[in-house]
Design a protein around this motif. Structure first.
Motif, PDB file in Angstrom:
ATOM      1  N   GLU A   1      40.443  43.791  53.011  1.00 48.01           N
ATOM      2  CA  GLU A   1      40.671  43.277  51.659  1.00 48.01           C
ATOM      3  C   GLU A   1      40.656  44.409  50.644  1.00 48.01           C
ATOM      4  O   GLU A   1      41.482  44.430  49.716  1.00 48.01           O
ATOM      5  CB  GLU A   1      39.591  42.239  51.326  1.00 48.01           C
ATOM      6  CG  GLU A   1      39.826  41.537  50.001  1.00 48.01           C
ATOM      7  CD  GLU A   1      38.836  40.412  49.784  1.00 48.01           C
ATOM      8  OE1 GLU A   1      39.218  39.246  49.959  1.00 48.01           O
ATOM      9  OE2 GLU A   1      37.656  40.719  49.430  1.00 48.01           O
TER      10      GLU A   1
ATOM     11  N   THR B   1      46.838  39.309  42.744  1.00 50.35           N
ATOM     12  CA  THR B   1      45.476  38.946  43.114  1.00 50.35           C
ATOM     13  C   THR B   1      45.517  38.635  44.605  1.00 50.35           C
ATOM     14  O   THR B   1      46.187  37.680  45.021  1.00 50.35           O
ATOM     15  CB  THR B   1      44.975  37.725  42.323  1.00 50.35           C
ATOM     16  OG1 THR B   1      45.017  38.020  40.915  1.00 50.35           O
ATOM     17  CG2 THR B   1      43.550  37.384  42.728  1.00 50.35           C
TER      18      THR B   1
ATOM     19  N   ARG C   1      43.941  45.370  48.347  1.00 54.25           N
ATOM     20  CA  ARG C   1      43.764  45.332  46.898  1.00 54.25           C
ATOM     21  C   ARG C   1      44.081  46.688  46.267  1.00 54.25           C
ATOM     22  O   ARG C   1      44.673  46.753  45.181  1.00 54.25           O
ATOM     23  CB  ARG C   1      42.330  44.909  46.553  1.00 54.25           C
ATOM     24  CG  ARG C   1      42.067  43.426  46.737  1.00 54.25           C
ATOM     25  CD  ARG C   1      40.659  43.062  46.309  1.00 54.25           C
ATOM     26  NE  ARG C   1      40.450  41.622  46.338  1.00 54.25           N
ATOM     27  CZ  ARG C   1      39.312  41.025  45.999  1.00 54.25           C
ATOM     28  NH1 ARG C   1      38.278  41.759  45.623  1.00 54.25           N
ATOM     29  NH2 ARG C   1      39.204  39.716  46.047  1.00 54.25           N
TER      30      ARG C   1
END
Length: 505
Positions: free
Chosen positions: A198, A108, A202
């Protein structure tokens, strides 16, 4: 030349590596899908995608029972517009909950707290990368590091070099369009860059192969000094290392030099995209077609956004004109007409803001998503290029081995000494090993590219479906807002028209 009852040892055939046989339980490979690359085909691979943005991807995706081949097209291969499902992904049901808890992803990751450092043209942004992981090779379950854009760029380069054939997620552009010269960074630029970084990290951590990368682990947990040391080490040993890597490069360059002259003399380019790798050429053609179609759609979306902004500006100017007419002409107009003009002016201003909001929403839902797809398509091209390079290196190694065997045959005809024959035998052995290694590398890249393009095609299909659903929703919402605005004004003008008709009578 002397006659031999047995062929000389350097004429032994090279035992090429055969791809491993696939069991019936495994999904079919790209070689088993001749219709995959047909123009206009709608592909629905049987294996689930591992996209981090699909709530029902991976192990949680419900398997689809199919009686035919996993890549077969429904019916005659056509699908009507009415049959197209543009609904949102289904939500988990009680049956899903009863099946047990979902397996937690290994990562995460968030990118937060951008901080500006430095002054003037030397200013740069530092982003904090926060990681939670369950993988045992990491030093802790929760990590937080500060990274600049160039650190993200280093990670991207390492992934591209170490994992040829993988479609590495794209980074945001390096252009400084969001900067204000001499002042710093605009807030919009900083937030857009943070979101894009981000998304990049990810996607990397959600990738089945890339999340195992050593470079990723260094990026996510190393100190600043350790990261700089890793960067220096990667610069000192770029590309393939070792003797076999150098032999591969030499063989490939020799093949291009020799055959390039011959092919250019016939008007044929040596950069043929792997003429012997027809599947690779089909992959490249598929990407080119998709790139052209999405490019045209992206340009149309840009024109739509510009038109919305122009409509917003036009409505604003029209509302101002109505309001000025109502304010400055009280003596020339009836009170009811002046009031109506004022109300129309206010409604035009509200409509202007509605068009502006519509343009912003269409830019986010259409323009930005299509831009992201096109940038991922460019990364897909890089992956296919890595496949072409690997194929040509294999062919170059085969060509170099043939040349060594020919020279050895001529030396035997000239009755070379035992020392010369032994040297040639060694060189031929190395050449055979090089061919095996080059073929093994190519097989790895080929299968990886097949999987990646199939996964990418599935993701793009889903993304286009989402873009289509968003477009329809935005048009419906925009039309509803406009109707509500003007429906409030219409009764006043109906009564105004009735009053004018009575006065005329």
């Amino acid at each position: 030349p002397p006659q031999h009852s047995q062929p000389p040892p350097f004429w032994r055939p090279v035992q090429l590596i055969q791809p491993p046989a696939r069991s019936h339980a495994e999904p079919p490979g790209m070689n088993d899908a001749p219709d995959y690359f047909s123009v206009g085909a709608s592909i629905t691979p049987g294996t689930a995608s591992s996209s981090p943005f699909d709530p029902l991807s991976g192990a949680d995706a419900a398997p689809t029972a199919r009686a035919r081949h996993d890549y077969d097209l429904p019916g005659d291969g056509t699908q009507s517009f009415q049959d197209l499902d543009i609904s949102s992904p289904p939500t988990p049901t009680q049956a899903d909950a009863a099946a047990g808890p979902r397996e937690e992803p290994p990562f995460t990751v968030t990118v937060t707290d951008p901080v500006r450092q430095g002054e003037g043209i030397n200013a740069f942004m530092v982003y904090h990368v926060n990681t939670k992981t369950s993988l045992p090779q990491y030093s802790a379950g929760e990590l937080r590091v500060a990274r600049r854009f160039r650190d993200f760029d280093w990670l991207h380069s390492q992934l591209s070099d170490k994992w040829p054939g993988v479609i590495v997620p794209p980074l945001p552009e390096k252009a400084l369009a969001g900067r204000v010269t001499g002042v710093g960074f605009t807030a919009d630029f900083i937030e857009a860059r943070r979101k894009q970084l981000e998304v990049f990290i990810r996607r990397v951590t959600a990738h089945a192969e890339l999340h195992q990368s050593e470079a990723l682990q260094v990026f996510l947990e190393a100190s600043d000094d350790a990261l700089e040391s890793a960067k220096a080490a990667s610069k000192a040993q770029p590309g393939q290392s070792g003797r076999w890597g150098q032999l591969l490069t030499d063989s490939w360059m020799g093949l291009r030099s020799y055959y390039g002259k011959s092919l250019n003399g016939m008007g044929i380019s040596a950069q043929d995209g792997g003429a012997g790798d027809r599947q690779g050429a089909d992959l490249k053609a598929l990407v080119s077609r998709l790139e052209g179609q999405l490019g045209a759609l992206h340009k149309a979306a840009e024109r739509l956004v510009r038109r919305r902004r122009a409509e917003s500006q036009g409505m604003s100017e029209l509302g101002l004109a109505f309001a000025q007419l109502a304010a400055n002409s009280d003596s020339d107009l009836t009170r009811s007409l002046a009031t109506a003009l004022s109300q129309v002016g206010v409604t035009c201003d509200c409509s202007s803001r509605s068009f502006s909001d519509q343009a912003d929403a269409e830019a986010a839902e259409l323009d930005e998503r299509l831009t992201d797809m096109l940038r991922r398509l460019q990364q897909c091209r890089y992956a296919i290029h890595a496949r072409e390079t690997s194929y040509h290196q294999w062919q170059g190694a085969c060509s170099a081995l043939d040349g060594k065997r020919s020279r050895a045959a001529r030396a035997i005809g000239a009755e070379a000494g035992d020392g010369k024959a032994a040297q040639m035998e060694t060189e031929i052995g190395e050449g055979e090993q090089l061919v095996r290694q080059a073929q093994a590398d190519y097989e790895v890249v080929k299968e990886r590219t097949n999987r990646e393009v199939a996964r990418f095609h599935e993701e793009v299909t889903r993304d286009i479906q989402n873009v289509l659903a968003a477009f329809v929703r935005l048009q419906a919402e925009g039309a509803k807002r406009e109707h509500a605005l003007w429906a409030q004004v219409q009764p006043r003008f109906d009564s105004l028209g009735d009053a004018g008709a009575k006065t005329a009578r």
